[in-house]
Write an enzyme that holds these catalytic residues in place. Sequence first.
Site, PDB file in Angstrom:
ATOM      1  CD  GLU A 165     -17.349  10.859  -2.053  1.00 26.57           C
ATOM      2  OE1 GLU A 165     -16.399  10.908  -1.246  1.00 26.57           O
ATOM      3  OE2 GLU A 165     -17.384  10.078  -3.015  1.00 26.57           O
ATOM      4  NE  ARG A 186      -2.580  -0.951   3.654  1.00 28.17           N
ATOM      5  CZ  ARG A 186      -2.573  -2.031   4.423  1.00 28.17           C
ATOM      6  NH1 ARG A 186      -3.010  -3.188   3.951  1.00 28.17           N
ATOM      7  NH2 ARG A 186      -2.134  -1.974   5.663  1.00 28.17           N
ATOM      8  CE  LYS A 225     -14.784  12.144  -4.411  1.00 19.87           C
ATOM      9  NZ  LYS A 225     -13.398  11.801  -4.062  1.00 19.87           N
ATOM     10  CE  LYS A 284     -13.689  10.264   0.393  1.00 18.74           C
ATOM     11  NZ  LYS A 284     -13.328   9.234  -0.579  1.00 18.74           N
TER      12      LYS A 284
END
Length: 341
Positions: free
Chosen positions: A176, A45, A218, A135
């Site tokens: 979002e 990752r 978003k 976010k």
Amino acid sequence: MTEELRQTATALVAEGKGILAADESNGTMDKRLKAADVEPGEEMRRALRELLFTTEGVAEAISGIILYDETFHQSTADGTPFPRLLEDQGVVPGIKVDTGAKPLAGADGETVTEGLDGLRERLAEYYEGGARFAKWRGVITLDEHRPSRYCVHANAHALARYAALCQEAGIVPIVEPEVLMEGEHTIDRSEEVTGIVLEKVFDELRAQRVLLEGMLLKPNMVVAGYAGGEQPGHEEVAERTLRCLRRHVPAAVPGIVFLSGGQSDEDATVRLNVMNQMGPQPWEVSFSYGRGLQAAALTTWRGDSDNLAAAQAQYRHRARCTGAARRGEYSPDMERELLAS
Ligand code: 13P
């Protein structure tokens, strides 16, 4: 504080620029690694994120990058912390702060996104570590009976609580509310539900005193469900999406940053391009793509350092094409030309 929020939000949607969402949770990232025949785990990752963040020639198209908590605390192989690496390139570090969509009690198959407990303290730490935007993703499933009003309300309320806490910490919230593109729904239904969700989200944002000038939205694009048969053309997707946003998103919001949501790379790019050609709009029309920017790089890399340069070229290519679409200057010829350059 207010001025700082406005400035960060505006910088994130500067001309020709948008956001890379590299904030997949460990579970999601591992799934994507496995699908590309890469051994999942922390080191891979990290290596993928280093590949992306050290790619040269993308800062002209990428204003900010959203990180996941693990990545936020990782470094390059030679020891530069990722948030500092981004700052040094003039790229704003961001952080995903929700802890995922969990079953919503009493609402069969629907979810509410969690992560509010202790969020004030976490935001202060992330700000200290260099994060200037965040976010939170609410997920809305769409079918004949869903979403319920209850689910829309619960997610909108949580999004607004998150956004208010972010702004208190000097962090620009990306709000979002994702209406999923998976499903058999028509584009009419997507437009209707996206409108209902946006209306509720902005009601809650206003009720919870969120500064609209210091946030970004978003949203999904308005499309027919992937299993819904024939897709309308790009022009129709662009027109419907803009119509829905113009009806429901206040002009005070500085920018719309679309998610790619599993569209093909080219669809995500072309549709953004068409929308920018239909401008100007009350807000900047930009991107915050995850898969739409990274998928080609990941399948080229496959965890092999011999493929590093080729994978970075793929990412640079997508970033440039998407940056061009952000200006309404993309053409399909760029798919060949840029990659060859
Ligand atoms: P996709 O562009 O892959 O949909 O991811 C964007 C994102 O951050 C979803 O939360």
